[in-house]
Design an enzyme around this catalytic site. Structure first.
Site, PDB file in Angstrom:
ATOM      1  N   LYS A 273       0.923  -1.149   0.088  1.00  0.00           N
ATOM      2  CA  LYS A 273      -0.025   0.054  -0.025  1.00  0.00           C
ATOM      3  C   LYS A 273       0.936   1.289   0.022  1.00  0.00           C
ATOM      4  O   LYS A 273       0.349   2.444  -0.091  1.00  0.00           O
ATOM      5  CB  LYS A 273      -0.781   0.082   1.391  1.00  0.00           C
ATOM      6  CG  LYS A 273      -1.951  -0.992   1.359  1.00  0.00           C
ATOM      7  CD  LYS A 273      -3.137  -0.743   2.227  1.00  0.00           C
ATOM      8  CE  LYS A 273      -2.872  -1.032   3.471  1.00  0.00           C
ATOM      9  NZ  LYS A 273      -4.040  -0.585   4.698  1.00  0.00           N
TER      10      LYS A 273
ATOM     11  N   LYS B 120       2.567   2.252   2.610  1.00  0.00           N
ATOM     12  CA  LYS B 120       2.629   2.936   3.993  1.00  0.00           C
ATOM     13  C   LYS B 120       3.670   2.305   4.573  1.00  0.00           C
ATOM     14  O   LYS B 120       3.804   1.150   4.925  1.00  0.00           O
ATOM     15  CB  LYS B 120       1.065   2.251   4.436  1.00  0.00           C
ATOM     16  CG  LYS B 120      -0.056   3.351   4.098  1.00  0.00           C
ATOM     17  CD  LYS B 120      -1.130   3.078   5.233  1.00  0.00           C
ATOM     18  CE  LYS B 120      -2.164   4.500   4.991  1.00  0.00           C
ATOM     19  NZ  LYS B 120      -3.030   4.256   6.078  1.00  0.00           N
TER      20      LYS B 120
HETATM   21  N1  C2G Z   1     -10.694   6.383   9.468  1.00  0.00           N
HETATM   22  C1  C2G Z   1     -11.591   7.439   9.872  1.00  0.00           C
HETATM   23  N2  C2G Z   1     -11.525   8.674  10.181  1.00  0.00           N
HETATM   24  C2  C2G Z   1     -10.169   8.958  10.278  1.00  0.00           C
HETATM   25  C3  C2G Z   1      -9.020   8.140   9.859  1.00  0.00           C
HETATM   26  C4  C2G Z   1      -9.405   6.783   9.431  1.00  0.00           C
HETATM   27  O1  C2G Z   1     -13.022   7.072   9.933  1.00  0.00           O
HETATM   28  N3  C2G Z   1      -9.844  10.404  10.733  1.00  0.00           N
HETATM   29  C5  C2G Z   1     -10.861   5.146   8.827  1.00  0.00           C
HETATM   30  C6  C2G Z   1     -10.693   4.900   7.658  1.00  0.00           C
HETATM   31  O2  C2G Z   1     -11.528   5.544   6.690  1.00  0.00           O
HETATM   32  C7  C2G Z   1     -10.567   3.268   7.748  1.00  0.00           C
HETATM   33  C8  C2G Z   1      -9.989   2.920   8.762  1.00  0.00           C
HETATM   34  O3  C2G Z   1     -10.355   4.337   9.759  1.00  0.00           O
HETATM   35  O4  C2G Z   1     -11.788   2.745   7.449  1.00  0.00           O
HETATM   36  C9  C2G Z   1      -8.710   2.661   8.827  1.00  0.00           C
HETATM   37  O5  C2G Z   1      -7.879   3.695   8.321  1.00  0.00           O
HETATM   38  P1  C2G Z   1      -6.339   3.347   7.822  1.00  0.00           P
HETATM   39  O6  C2G Z   1      -5.689   2.561   9.000  1.00  0.00           O
HETATM   40  O7  C2G Z   1      -5.648   4.603   7.310  1.00  0.00           O
HETATM   41  O8  C2G Z   1      -6.698   2.246   6.805  1.00  0.00           O
HETATM   42  P2  C2G Z   1      -6.250   2.448   5.243  1.00  0.00           P
HETATM   43  O9  C2G Z   1      -4.645   2.483   5.210  1.00  0.00           O
HETATM   44  O10 C2G Z   1      -7.243   3.106   4.654  1.00  0.00           O
HETATM   45  O11 C2G Z   1      -6.524   0.667   4.772  1.00  0.00           O
HETATM   46  O12 C2G Z   1      -8.328  -2.848   2.351  1.00  0.00           O
HETATM   47  C10 C2G Z   1      -8.462  -1.574   2.878  1.00  0.00           C
HETATM   48  C11 C2G Z   1      -7.381  -0.770   3.486  1.00  0.00           C
HETATM   49  O13 C2G Z   1      -6.573  -1.979   4.469  1.00  0.00           O
HETATM   50  C12 C2G Z   1      -7.714   0.415   4.269  1.00  0.00           C
END
Ligand code: C2G
Length: 129
Positions: free
Chosen positions: A44, A46
């Site tokens: 990803k 990250k």
């Molecule tokens: N999230 C949120 N509000 C934020 C930050 C994050 O609602 N201020 C939500 C994101 O939308 C996501 C979840 O928290 O649904 C996890 O966010 P991340 O850890 O950034 O996950 P991500 O990298 O988006 O991975 O297959 C899908 C991926 O694994 C998603």
């Protein structure tokens, strides 16, 4: 029993993560969270502060979470939905529309992201205090 699943990295666990997990759990009776492995986060693009074991342990300790599984690849979602008998797939609104193909297997719900908080922002604020 209505089973819900959501996916994410959950690095530097914060209030936005807590809120999505709380709201996801409220959509059913059982919440599974698929936490991205370190190897998948590299895919990803990250770079995590916390290793998978720590991120998974923190998510597992959250009272809204019933089970944690690893997320190894983008393509595992249909298998997860079928293997775990999932009824609802949930993601934050930054993913709006990206997983609509899953509607063939379960409900797909995108919940509004929590404003003004993100792992990136937290790292920036700590670096520039
Ligand atoms: N999230 C949120 N509000 C934020 C930050 C994050 O609602 N201020 C939500 C994101 O939308 C996501 C979840 O928290 O649904 C996890 O966010 P991340 O850890 O950034 O996950 P991500 O990298 O988006 O991975 O297959 C899908 C991926 O694994 C998603």
């Amino acid at each position: 029993m209505k089973k819900v699943i959501t996916y994410g990295t959950f690095d530097l666990f914060h209030y936005g993560h807590l809120r999505i997990l709380k709201r996801a759990r409220e959509l059913g009776d059982y919440l599974i969270v698929a936490v991205s492995t370190d190897e998948f986060n590299a895919v990803k693009g990250k770079k995590c502060t916390y290793p998978y074991e720590h991120r998974a342990a923190i998510v597992e300790a959250i009272k809204y979470v019933d089970e944690v599984i690893p997320e190894h690849r983008w393509e595992q979602k249909i298998d997860d939905i079928q293997a775990h008998g999932i009824n609802v797939f949930v993601m934050g609104s930054d993913w709006e529309g990206k997983f609509n193909e899953l509607e063939e297997y379960c409900d797909v719900v995108y919940l509004p992201r929590t404003q003004d908080i993100s792992t990136t922002q937290i790292k920036h604020e700590i670096r520039h205090r």
